[in-house]
Design a protein around this motif. Structure first.
Motif, PDB file in Angstrom:
ATOM      1  N   ARG A  55       0.843  -1.198   0.000  1.00 56.88           N
ATOM      2  CA  ARG A  55       0.000   0.000   0.000  1.00 56.88           C
ATOM      3  C   ARG A  55       0.879   1.249   0.000  1.00 56.88           C
ATOM      4  N   ASP A  94       2.014   1.715  -3.475  1.00 52.66           N
ATOM      5  CA  ASP A  94       0.891   2.229  -4.270  1.00 52.66           C
ATOM      6  C   ASP A  94       0.784   3.735  -4.147  1.00 52.66           C
ATOM      7  N   MET A  95       0.944   4.185  -2.922  1.00 52.99           N
ATOM      8  CA  MET A  95       0.792   5.602  -2.656  1.00 52.99           C
ATOM      9  C   MET A  95       1.821   6.413  -3.454  1.00 52.99           C
ATOM     10  N   PHE A  96       3.059   5.916  -3.461  1.00 53.92           N
ATOM     11  CA  PHE A  96       4.094   6.619  -4.220  1.00 53.92           C
ATOM     12  C   PHE A  96       3.811   6.572  -5.717  1.00 53.92           C
TER      13      PHE A  96
END
Lengths: 335, 298
Positions: free
Chosen positions: B131, B134-136
């Protein structure tokens, strides 16, 4: 479909919270002190303290963050330390120029990239195809800001064909602000002088911005065209005697465009990054120009505001891409 | 991706030296690869012996030689402070290569460690790491790097740190995928059954076999990191003048583009050639090592 959109929007909130925490923490643990910088050399300690209190920077970090986020929910992104105006107002002022530039670049990218991709695919391993590969490779290897300078030198400096700075001629009165995008506003107001001038001004920055992505799109269209051309339905449509033109445009291209759409979504992120460089070179008063000014002065509220804005646009652009994707290809169901 | 992983066991049968020979032989056959490798070799050589071959001092200001056009004495001309642009560009390639090396070492090591942890452990730890990546990845890399660099304050070290911070998730992803698939291999099970510790299995048995796609990705990333670092310096967030960094040179030189075209043009040309070389090389290496992975442009 509705559920997918809802899920993505929730994800967007997570991304924004994550990004804002990261930027916030990094910007508050580093030795650089924006308040001291903003207060000037001769500021007395109590003046600095006052300023710190005004920007809420005297409180503990987690509390500062919560205050910041709750303000955002109330439509307040804080006050820029550099311009001393609300960040939201700054963004409202600068953003239309960027939106205009990015959309024109996107249009150039598609208008040139798709035909070139088709030609490269139909003339595979011929001269045109090799040329497009070389241009593509050059496109991803070239610093965008350098390309912009070369265009300025050649098209403006040597040939004098197009202007190289700003959005309008100094002699032309800008259209009244409706959308903030000069091309649209001047059409709405039938201000043809402004329209001509703004079109002339946007060409060089937009071409510079589009160049890197153009290459990627061309190659993508080419390879998915080649995939499609190898399919059975192409053989069938040729066998039933359709003209080559119809086979390529109606049958191959339609299917080849599907993977290209995904790429367009990703390229929006690339274009937004490119805006930062292109706007500086062409003195284009957009969000990139604003952000870079804020960055070099460590104007944290402004940096945070722009970062969050761009994260939202990017996530939304990808959402729209995915929706288009499932619309174009009914076999794909988003879950 | 999955196809690439299926190809791994076959490669394992070749010994390392045989594999290296095969790679070299195949690379020699492609003219673009040879071109790319020659450019990369030249750039490395120039960077390595830079101080020996640079004709002038790269930072010594001398206003008597201001804005001289390209000539036999100054191949790339001189800049606004009378410094020889060729000499500065030579030092610049050195800085660019060092920068790319630092960024990629940090990004690759952090990525491999995080990716291996995620892939090996699975469960909540895996979820957490993924996660975060994913954020990056939900964000345009250049802008995130800019925001971090700006928050850290201008400077080459900070710029390198900022770029590494946004670069590792790609490697974490790739390392995780590799570890996940290799975890199921018979030899890993064998190692575990004779009582080898997890760390030993990962380091001795899993990672060596996971390397080739990571190496391919690294070579293709050299160019991108050079461009990103140059962009940060161009915007005033990376190397500061008078450091002979290529992006910073273009940044100061752009003011003189119309009157003294050579000042920003040559540093940009050097970046272009350098990145073109690494991209050609990366493309060719990918064709040989990992044919399923998509090219930079193809």
């Amino acid at each position: 479909m509705g559920r997918v959109i809802a899920q993505r929007l929730i994800w967007l909130v997570f991304v924004l919270v994550g990004i804002s925490i990261m930027t916030f923490v990094i910007s508050h643990v580093v030795p650089a002190d924006p308040i001291r910088a903003a207060a000037g050399f001769n500021a007395r300690p109590e003046q600095i303290e006052n300023l710190r209190r005004r920007y809420g920077m005297d409180k503990p970090l987690p509390q500062q963050y919560l205050i910041y986020m709750s303000n955002i929910l109330h439509g307040d992104m804080g006050t820029s330390i550099r311009t001393r105006r609300p960040v939201l107002e700054d963004i409202r002022q600068y953003f239309p120029a960027t939106a205009e530039l990015t959309m024109v670049a996107l249009a150039i990218m598609l208008a040139v990239g798709i035909p070139f991709g088709i030609i490269s695919a139909t003339k595979k391993d011929k001269m045109v195809d090799h040329m497009s590969r070389i241009i593509a490779l050059a496109g991803v290897s070239m610093p965008l800001f350098w390309l912009g300078l070369l265009l300025q030198l050649a098209i403006y400096g040597k040939l004098g064909w197009l202007p190289a700075q700003g959005r309008l001629d100094m002699m032309v009165t800008p259209p009244d602000r409706i959308t903030g995008m000069y091309i649209i506003d001047s059409i709405l107001e039938r201000n043809w002088d402004a329209l001509g001038s703004s079109l002339q001004h946007i060409i060089l920055p937009a071409v510079t911005l589009a160049f890197g992505s153009l290459a990627v799109i061309t190659r993508m269209v080419r390879s998915s065209m080649l995939d499609a051309m190898g399919q059975d339905y192409i053989r069938t449509s040729r066998a039933k005697g359709l003209s080559e033109r119809r086979v390529i445009l109606r049958h191959a291209l339609k299917n080849a465009l599907i993977p290209t759409v995904t790429l367009v979504g990703l390229q929006v992120g690339y274009l937004l990054g490119g805006d930062f460089l292109v706007e500086i070179i062409f003195s284009w008063p957009g969000i990139g120009y604003y952000a870079v000014q804020s960055m070099t002065t460590i104007d944290i509220p402004a940096i945070m505001g722009v970062t969050l804005l761009i994260a939202s646009i990017y996530v939304l652009a990808n959402l729209v891409t995915d929706l288009t994707y499932s619309f174009l290809d009914p076999r794909i169901r988003l879950e | 991706m999955s196809l690439a992983q299926e190809a791994v066991p076959k490669k394992e049968m070749l010994t390392r030296s045989k594999q290296a020979k095969r790679v070299l032989r195949q690379l020699r056959k492609s003219p673009l690869a040879v071109g790319g490798i020659s450019i990369v070799a030249c750039v490395f050589l120039v960077a390595l012996v830079g101080p020996l071959i640079a004709p002038y001092n790269p930072i010594k200001v001398d206003f008597s030689t201001q804005f001289l056009g390209p000539s036999a004495a100054h191949w790339f001309g001189t800049d606004e402070s009378g410094r020889d642009i060729l000499s500065r560009a030579i030092y610049g390639t050195r800085i660019s290569i060092e920068t790319a090396a630092v960024i990629l070492s940090i990004a690759v090591s952090v990525g491999i460690i995080m990716g291996s942890i995620a892939g090996w452990s699975s469960g909540w730890l895996d979820n957490l790491v993924m996660r975060i990546t994913d954020m990056f990845l939900a964000f345009p890399a250049l802008i995130l790097a800019l925001a971090f660099a700006a928050s850290l304050g201008p400077g080459l070290t900070n710029a390198m740190l900022a770029i590494s911070t946004v670069w590792w998730p790609w490697y974490a992803r790739m390392a995780r995928a590799q570890v996940l698939s290799l975890k199921q291999q018979l030899y890993v099970e064998a190692a575990r059954s004779i009582g080898a510790r997890d760390l030993r299995i990962i380091v001795r048995h899993v990672l060596p076999n996971a390397l080739s796609p990571i190496v391919v990705m690294m070579t293709m990333d050299i160019g991108f990191t050079i461009l990103t670092a140059a962009a940060l310096s161009f915007l005033g967030l990376g190397a500061q003048p008078p450091t002979p960094e290529l992006g910073a040179m273009i940044s100061t030189g752009r003011l003189y583009i119309l009157d003294y075209w050579w000042v920003p043009t040559f540093p940009g040309l050097v970046i272009f050639v350098m990145v073109l070389g690494t991209n050609l090389f990366g493309d060719a290496l990918r064709d040989v090592l990992d044919p399923q992975q998509r090219s930079v442009v193809r």
